[in-house]
Design a protein around this motif. Structure first.
Motif, PDB file in Angstrom:
ATOM      1  N   MET A 745       0.731   5.098   8.183  1.00 31.82           N
ATOM      2  CA  MET A 745       2.185   5.085   8.371  1.00 31.82           C
ATOM      3  C   MET A 745       2.909   5.134   7.031  1.00 31.82           C
ATOM      4  O   MET A 745       3.825   5.938   6.828  1.00 31.82           O
ATOM      5  CB  MET A 745       2.594   3.813   9.130  1.00 31.82           C
ATOM      6  CG  MET A 745       2.237   3.819  10.602  1.00 31.82           C
ATOM      7  SD  MET A 745       2.589   2.214  11.405  1.00 31.82           S
ATOM      8  CE  MET A 745       4.373   2.153  11.279  1.00 31.82           C
ATOM      9  N   VAL A 746       2.494   4.271   6.098  1.00 38.68           N
ATOM     10  CA  VAL A 746       3.201   4.177   4.816  1.00 38.68           C
ATOM     11  C   VAL A 746       2.932   5.403   3.954  1.00 38.68           C
ATOM     12  O   VAL A 746       3.855   6.027   3.427  1.00 38.68           O
ATOM     13  CB  VAL A 746       2.802   2.876   4.077  1.00 38.68           C
ATOM     14  CG1 VAL A 746       3.427   2.848   2.681  1.00 38.68           C
ATOM     15  CG2 VAL A 746       3.224   1.661   4.880  1.00 38.68           C
ATOM     16  N   ALA A 747       1.633   5.771   3.792  1.00 40.31           N
ATOM     17  CA  ALA A 747       1.307   6.920   2.957  1.00 40.31           C
ATOM     18  C   ALA A 747       1.873   8.209   3.559  1.00 40.31           C
ATOM     19  O   ALA A 747       2.368   9.084   2.833  1.00 40.31           O
ATOM     20  CB  ALA A 747      -0.198   7.024   2.772  1.00 40.31           C
ATOM     21  N   GLY A 748       1.813   8.308   4.884  1.00 42.74           N
ATOM     22  CA  GLY A 748       2.325   9.500   5.533  1.00 42.74           C
ATOM     23  C   GLY A 748       3.827   9.655   5.390  1.00 42.74           C
ATOM     24  O   GLY A 748       4.348  10.777   5.392  1.00 42.74           O
ATOM     25  N   ALA A 749       4.536   8.536   5.255  1.00 40.59           N
ATOM     26  CA  ALA A 749       5.990   8.583   5.097  1.00 40.59           C
ATOM     27  C   ALA A 749       6.414   8.872   3.657  1.00 40.59           C
ATOM     28  O   ALA A 749       7.611   9.038   3.393  1.00 40.59           O
ATOM     29  CB  ALA A 749       6.606   7.265   5.558  1.00 40.59           C
ATOM     30  N   GLY A 750       5.441   8.886   2.734  1.00 42.29           N
ATOM     31  CA  GLY A 750       5.776   9.114   1.320  1.00 42.29           C
ATOM     32  C   GLY A 750       5.737   7.869   0.475  1.00 42.29           C
ATOM     33  O   GLY A 750       6.128   7.899  -0.695  1.00 42.29           O
TER      34      GLY A 750
END
Length: 901
Positions: A745-750
């Protein structure tokens, strides 16, 4: 017009047969010096403590100081020429100098190896003993323990894992001292060792801990563990009894921590309070000075250490030994090159042989780590005129008087024998590590010579600091005890020695040393070394560096983004969850002073609310450890903190004589493209000692705050998060799956997610399989490396130690850490919040007051629970529990190749 001087006005020759002189003040190029009827003209500016030739030296001829060789000329050297080697030219190249240096060195570091001639060895007689004695007022313990110069209650952490506990316990008890005037202190002895599996220094560590317990300055000792470490209370007790340490003759208890941190503090406090009336009842009585055992140390050494301060300690030691007392010389690598002098008078051939064996063993161990024992001199040493280990050693050995016989060569921390004598104890040149061994051996006083003005102190053994020159003593008069520079100005060694010997008796009798008045001290035991042979050396030396690029993660099964928003502050053209005022000590010896300054700033509330709090990152590195990879690792991690987004203002505080001084750090930042213009820099030694440097640091922060504008707030989603995730102990499938979901979630959001390489998460299928697109995944960033590109990263972790892992992880720039704990909650970071979470019900029963989140019920809701707790923490609505309770620690790893020098 060039200045001219008589030789004695500007230089000293240690012994008449020398061909190189030492400048006692800076001398400009072109200066004319009259020596033995001849005029010498200096070809370059010669710094104070540096050398120039007084005789012609041909290529291939040895350069001499104290009539011993410290190098071989590579060029013809004429009288008046600056004598300099490649190492000093390199060390000075990172300094900010306003004069020219020679273009090339004119001598090389090479001397013939020393060989012990056992066939012709002649035992030396001891110096004549005095027929009478003198007395001091000491604390008589049992016959086996001797006599103390102090009466302390010591709180001893068996390993680094209980270091923060004993520190907090000591802090809680300080208010009691006013009721017990005969107790000199309630002090923690926290150290870095025993926190990793199968340490190579296990025997050494057990010997040191046993010796710490029975040192005669200890009135009572509480020994603390968790009972599950690689080194436990039971192991310390068993070792003590096997080797006949008189632990039953000192008031003591072994305490194993069980349950919550605060609960254990209350139990420990009750134990110590019961002791206080008994320890206070112990009284000083007149005792023979034959009970004095003094440790001899040098640190922040300069070219005058071997001319004034060290010979003064040699005088004191010879006098004490003749009265039946004991003196201990140490720092093995700082005697390489001085073997002919040290072994000029020895009790027996066995002692001489043991001395040489210890030197060879030390050289072998450092070679396993890709280093050389001859690489000991620090940048500060070289700056102050100690060009190489040979020159440093020849001067260091003068702590043994030429008339004194070497009686014993012993292992680190090995108990000194009854009956007095002069000892050599194996130890590294790292001051604090060496002192710890002498305390464990039974020393009840430490004498510490220093050229730069080292401020080292031990918690329960008084340290007498002897500075080499009058100018440096005047600069640091509030932090030094003795001015040995008087000898350079005409006071005889006998006169100065008698004066300091009287001071010795007074301090042994209870007069506080300057260091004791300053109120700070540190403990560091000889640190573990990672290699026991050279089999991995080439592989480690040539390991590929991480790329710094994020690791690709699977898009399949990507979690739905959370609607949670987070409030940040704009800072340094970025966003931040906090505004820290950071004091970053460049080495171990500046750490406690940095702590003292931050305590003062926080007490004053300086800069609030712009600065939320001030933090000092005291650590154990930067001096007396090998260079190469270990030094690069140290600098990289320090710069990670300099550039950390939570740091509003940062000041680097050097001791002044370390390898990693301020100029070194400036150079490293320049190499890494980091702007140092917004940083502050201060020096304990060069700025005039603790009081003056404190004033300078406080003023610098005040100036920065005065120029600050109003902070802007910004609300962002998951793309604003920078999180680290780590684990300790078992990991359930549900916990692994939900942490994988959080990561995506966090890495995918940038945003940024960093996981240390040694985390069990990376070998847990429930976490690993949803994330990695390939099975061959390598670390993307080095230990302590500041992350430059968001996404998912794995940090290299050349350590098994929890706190060392946390220290490196925080330096990457993460602003919050998620710690999944399966065994027990662990120490937290000084300023990056750590949320300790668990998914096992048993953890709630034992550690309810220490955990920040217990994941129970529907596992699909866990990720959202974690994000809500992250939001509360980032927005300062929640403070992690163990941080509030003071279970905080900070420790840099030395990696695979770091080793004490």
């Amino acid at each position: 017009m060039n200045a001219s001087y008589q030789f004695d006005e500007v230089a000293r020759l240690p012994l008449p047969g020398d061909n190189c002189a030492v400048a006692i003040r800076p001398l400009n190029a072109g200066t004319v010096i009259y020596y033995e009827g001849h005029a010498l003209t200096l070809d370059y500016t010669v710094m104070e403590g540096h050398r120039f030739a007084v005789k012609a030296i041909a290529p291939g001829e040895e350069l001499l100081s104290w009539e011993l060789p410290f190098g071989v000329a590579t060029l013809a050297i004429q009288p008046g020429q600056y004598v300099i080697n490649e190492a000093v030219l390199d060390a000075l190249s990172v300094r900010q100098l306003d004069f020219a240096l020679p273009a090339e060195p004119n001598f090389t570091d090479q001397i013939p190896p020393y060989a012990l001639d056992e066939a012709n060895f002649q035992p030396a007689p001891a110096s004549p003993a005095y027929s009478d004695t003198r007395t001091f007022m000491g604390y008589r313990r049992s016959e086996n323990r001797g006599v103390g110069t102090r009466n302390h209650v010591v709180l001893l952490g068996t390993t680094s894992r209980t270091g923060s506990f004993v520190k907090q316990l000591a802090a809680r008890l300080q208010g009691e001292l006013k009721n017990y005037p005969h107790i000199d202190g309630i002090v923690p002895a926290a150290h870095t060792e025993g926190g990793t599996e199968k340490p190579n220094n296990l025997d050494l560590l057990l010997r040191t801990l046993a010796g710490f317990m029975v040192n005669p300055n200890v009135g009572a000792v509480l020994v603390v563990d968790y009972g599950i470490e690689p080194v436990t209370n039971k192991m310390v007790e068993a070792y003590s009894r096997e080797y006949n340490y008189p632990i039953d003759e000192v008031l003591h208890k072994f305490m194993s921590l069980q349950g919550g941190f605060e609960e254990n503090l209350a139990k420990g406090e009750a134990m110590v309070r019961e002791w206080l009336p008994t320890v206070n009842a112990m009284q000083r009585t007149p005792e023979s000075i034959s009970h004095l055992k003094i440790g001899l140390q040098c640190g922040g050494s300069d070219a005058f250490s071997g001319i004034s301060a060290n010979p003064l300690l040699g005088w004191i030691s010879e006098e004490l030994v003749r009265y039946g007392g004991s003196a201990s010389l140490a720092e093995t690598d700082e005697l390489i090159g001085a073997e002919p002098y040290v072994l000029s008078k020895v009790r027996n051939v066995e002692t001489a042989r043991k001395f040489m064996e210890l030197l060879e063993r030390f050289k072998e161990r450092t070679a396993w780590h890709g280093s050389s024992a001859e690489g000991n001199p620090s940048g500060g040493n070289k700056y102050r005129g100690l060009y190489n280990i040979y020159l440093k050693s020849i001067g260091a050995a003068r702590k043994k008087d030429p008339t004194t016989r070497l009686d014993y060569a012993t292992e680190y921390g090995e108990l000194m024998k009854d009956g007095g004598g002069f000892y050599f104890m194996d130890s590294p040149g790292n001051d604090l590590e060496s002192i710890a061994g002498q305390v464990a051996a039974g020393c009840n006083m430490i004498f510490f010579t220093t050229g730069n003005g080292s401020i080292t102190n031990f918690p329960y053994v008084p340290t007498v600091k002897v500075v080499t020159t009058t100018n440096r003593f005047q600069l640091l008069s509030n932090d030094m005890d003795v001015n040995a520079g008087q000898y350079l100005e005409g006071t005889s060694m006998d006169e100065l020695g008698k004066e300091v010997f009287e001071l010795t008796i007074q301090i042994a009798s209870g007069q506080r040393s300057v260091g004791e008045k300053a109120g700070h001290a540190q403990v560091q035991i000889w640190r573990n070394w990672r290699q026991n042979d050279a089999s991995q050396l080439e592989k480690l030396l040539h390991a590929p560096a991480p790329t710094g690029e994020p690791i690709e993660i699977q898009e399949e099964g990507a979690a739905t983004a959370s609607p949670i928003q987070f409030s940040f502050t704009r800072q340094h053209d970025g966003r931040s969850s906090d505004s820290i005022g950071l004091i970053l000590p460049t080495s171990l010896c500046a750490g406690q002073v940095a702590n003292m300054i931050t305590q003062q700033l926080n007490k004053q509330g300086a800069g609030q609310p712009v600065i939320s709090r001030y933090v000092a990152l005291a650590h154990t590195e930067g001096c007396g450890n090998s260079g190469g990879q270990a030094e690069q690792l140290h600098a990289r991690t320090m710069i990670g903190y300099v550039t950390h987004p939570m740091v509003k203002h940062c000041l680097l505080l050097e001791h002044g004589c370390e390898k990693t001084h301020n100029d070194y750090m400036r150079h490293q930042m320049d190499e890494m493209g980091v702007d140092a213009s917004r940083l502050g820099f201060a020096s304990i030694q060069l700025d005039g000692g603790i009081t003056k440097v404190t004033q300078k640091v406080v003023a610098w922060f005040a100036g920065q705050l005065a120029a600050d504008g109003e902070a802007e707030k910004e609300t962002v989603g998951l793309e604003g998060l920078r999180i680290g995730i780590m684990s300790d102990g078992p990991i359930s499938d549900e916990a692994g799956e939900q942490l994988a979901k959080l990561t995506k979630m966090v890495a995918g959001a940038g945003g940024l997610v960093v996981v240390p390489e040694n985390s069990g998460l990376l070998s847990t299928a429930a976490y690993r399989n949803p994330i990695f697109a390939t099975s061959n995944v390598r670390p993307s960033i080095a230990y302590g490396e500041h992350v430059r590109c968001n996404g998912f990263h794995i940090m290299e972790t050349p350590t098994e130690h929890w706190v060392e892992t946390v220290t490196g992880l925080a330096a990457t720039g993460v602003e919050i850490m998620i710690a999944l704990v399966g065994n027990r909650p662990m120490q937290t970071h000084p300023f990056v919040p750590m949320l300790q979470i668990a998914s096992e019900p048993a953890m709630l029963q034992n550690y309810d007051n220490d955990l920040d989140l217990l994941l129970m019920g529907d596992a699909n809701a866990w990720t959202e629970q974690i994000l809500k707790r992250i939001k509360q923490t980032i927005e300062h609505a929640y403070t992690p529990r163990l941080y509030q309770q003071g279970n905080v620690d900070f420790q840099l790893t030395r990696g695979f190749l770091g080793v004490s020098l």
